[in-house]
Design a protein around this motif. Structure first.
Motif, PDB file in Angstrom:
ATOM      1  N   THR A   1       0.835  -1.208   0.000  1.00 32.99           N
ATOM      2  CA  THR A   1       0.000   0.000   0.000  1.00 32.99           C
ATOM      3  C   THR A   1       0.867   1.254   0.000  1.00 32.99           C
ATOM      4  N   GLN A   2       2.002   1.223   0.668  1.00 33.73           N
ATOM      5  CA  GLN A   2       2.922   2.362   0.723  1.00 33.73           C
ATOM      6  C   GLN A   2       3.903   2.366  -0.451  1.00 33.73           C
ATOM      7  N   SER A   3       3.644   1.486  -1.424  1.00 34.33           N
ATOM      8  CA  SER A   3       4.493   1.384  -2.630  1.00 34.33           C
ATOM      9  C   SER A   3       5.954   1.056  -2.299  1.00 34.33           C
ATOM     10  N   GLN A   4       6.207   0.366  -1.195  1.00 37.74           N
ATOM     11  CA  GLN A   4       7.570  -0.034  -0.821  1.00 37.74           C
ATOM     12  C   GLN A   4       7.815  -1.465  -1.339  1.00 37.74           C
TER      13      GLN A   4
ATOM     14  N   ALA B   1       9.122  -4.998   0.358  1.00 41.64           N
ATOM     15  CA  ALA B   1       8.274  -6.194   0.338  1.00 41.64           C
ATOM     16  C   ALA B   1       9.037  -7.389  -0.227  1.00 41.64           C
ATOM     17  N   ALA B   2       9.826  -7.160  -1.299  1.00 41.90           N
ATOM     18  CA  ALA B   2      10.605  -8.247  -1.889  1.00 41.90           C
ATOM     19  C   ALA B   2      11.672  -8.756  -0.915  1.00 41.90           C
ATOM     20  N   ASP B   3      12.313  -7.823  -0.195  1.00 37.41           N
ATOM     21  CA  ASP B   3      13.315  -8.228   0.797  1.00 37.41           C
ATOM     22  C   ASP B   3      12.676  -9.028   1.916  1.00 37.41           C
ATOM     23  N   TYR B   4      11.475  -8.621   2.301  1.00 37.25           N
ATOM     24  CA  TYR B   4      10.777  -9.331   3.380  1.00 37.25           C
ATOM     25  C   TYR B   4      10.436 -10.770   2.949  1.00 37.25           C
ATOM     26  N   ILE B   5       9.974 -10.899   1.721  1.00 32.85           N
ATOM     27  CA  ILE B   5       9.659 -12.245   1.195  1.00 32.85           C
ATOM     28  C   ILE B   5      10.923 -13.112   1.122  1.00 32.85           C
TER      29      ILE B   5
END
Length: 454
Positions: A280-283, A287-291
């Motif tokens: 939602t915050q376009s980060q 998000a990819a690093d978290y995955i």
């Protein structure tokens, strides 16, 4: 040449052949030379031995075929002749030669007893001629019968247990019979067989001794077979323990994977909420690093399914996963049903020993890329083929066609167990090594047991 010399030479040749020929016949697969050359060497030995005896008999009139000196000379020369002509180890050579010397001595003593009994009941018959006649009949007959009865057992016993120290002790049995005969029984009691000093107790003792010789030899030859079975059972126990440990390890890995899956399922909603917030915050990068971090925490020990057979699959996982952990390149092509016509433990004993040797060679490799290749497939309706290849860089040592173990400095017990089980299931085993690749090929035909049983 008079009749006496002709008889003497005939009996001398008989003495020599009755010891050497059975040995060469039983171990014909171990000959160093082709048949024609072996026969020529044996003929030359016979001529030389007979000539030396006749020469010595002229110098020492007391020398006879039944003297201890001639017997020791015969055994010593035969021992070195058989070592020269064959690849059989010296303990087995000495045991076999003494065994057949016991047989020929027993037949010779029996011939003298029969000649004495007949010539002293029928006047006008020559004891010397009758003794020669019965020796020429009984010695070859006794040797032929014992060769047929004991020969196959002896050959298998030597084949399976030649690396064991048991032959040093078994050698003492025929050697002691030999000493007893020439020091005591064969010479001391002979005069008591003549009338009027005919002693029936001596006759009974002599016959009893002859029977004991044959019974003891047949019984003691069972010892190597029992030892071979003992080693095979030991290898089967080790394999079963290895399979059990492998299955326990796989069960622990599966349990850990299940617990991790349940935990991931419980936490999955929380992770989705976090990802939704980042998206939602376009980060997108966050998000990819978290995955990526999430997936990185889910490493588990892989469990491969090579075949439907549980025991074989566990054994392959144990050895091949160990090989991968040590940077060994592994390839496997396995095609086995869930069950086949031989016990899992016996097949796993063969497979486990060969995989253990392959892995050990790869771990010792000092140059190049270590690699193991395993191929198992059915052949026909119930036959099985197994081929394991591995790289190596060390020197492979052999002794009498057997590979020397780097752990024990002697012939490997594991390889002998593989050979024993392969022949037990009517197969064959072949080893090849060249250009840094060692290959073990096994062909098994366990269905022959079922066919013979039906």
């Amino acid at each position: 040449m008079n009749r006496f010399n002709l008889q003497l030479i005939s009996l001398l040749v008989l003495d020599l052949l009755s010891v050497n020929l059975p040995f060469l016949w039983i171990f014909h697969s171990e000959w160093r030379y082709h048949a024609r050359k072996t026969a020529g060497i044996l003929l030359g030995y016979l001529i030389m031995a007979c000539g030396l005896f006749l020469f010595a008999a002229r110098l020492h009139t007391g020398l006879s075929r039944h003297s201890l000196l001639w017997a020791l000379s015969l055994m010593g020369s035969s021992f070195f002749l058989c070592l020269f002509l064959t690849k059989v180890k010296f303990q087995a050579v000495a045991y076999t030669l003494f065994l057949f010397k016991n047989v020929s001595d027993s037949a010779s003593l029996l011939s003298r007893m029969m000649a004495i009994g007949i010539t002293h009941r029928i006047s006008g018959l020559s004891e010397q001629v009758f003794t020669c006649f019965w020796e020429l009949v009984l010695i070859p007959s006794a040797v032929a019968i014992i060769t047929a009865v004991i020969g196959p057992r002896l050959k298998k016993a030597v084949h399976y247990t030649r690396f064991l120290p048991v032959w040093r002790r078994m050698l003492l049995i025929p050697a002691l019979f030999f000493i007893m005969f020439y020091i005591d029984l064969g010479l001391k009691y002979s005069p008591y067989l003549y009338p009027p000093s005919h002693n029936y107790s001596v006759l009974f003792i002599t016959i009893f001794w002859l029977i004991c010789v044959y019974i003891v030899h047949i019984t003691t030859l069972q010892i190597p077979f029992l030892l071979t079975q003992s080693f095979a059972l030991k290898e089967e126990y080790r394999t079963m323990k290895l399979i059990s440990d492998a299955l326990t390890s796989q069960t622990a890995n599966l349990q850990a994977s299940l617990e991790q899956l349940l935990k991931a399922r419980h936490d999955f909603r929380h992770h989705l909420v976090i990802l939704q917030g980042l998206m939602t915050q376009s980060q997108y990068r966050s998000a990819a690093d978290y995955i990526e971090r999430y997936l990185g925490n889910k490493d588990i020990c892989p469990v491969h399914t090579y075949c439907a057979n549980t025991a074989v699959n566990a054994l392959l996982n144990y050895y091949l996963q160990t090989a991968r952990e040590h940077s060994v390149h592994v390839t496997a092509s396995i095609c086995l049903p869930k069950s086949f016509s031989m016990p899992d433990v016996d097949f796993c004993t063969i497979l486990g020993n060969l995989l253990s040797n392959a892995l050990e060679s790869c771990l010792r490799q000092e140059s190049g890329v270590p690699a193991i290749s395993v191929n198992i497939s059915p052949a026909g309706q119930s036959m099985i083929t197994l081929c394991i290849r591995n790289s190596y860089s060390h020197e492979i040592r052999e002794q009498d066609g057997q590979f020397i173990s780097s752990k024990r400095g002697d012939v490997g017990i594991g390889t002998s167990s593989v050979r024993y089980l392969t022949e037990r299931y009517h197969g064959f085993l072949n080893f090849r090594h060249e250009n840094g690749i060692f290959e073990a090929s096994v062909f098994l035909n366990p269905s022959m047991d079922t066919a013979s049983a039906s």
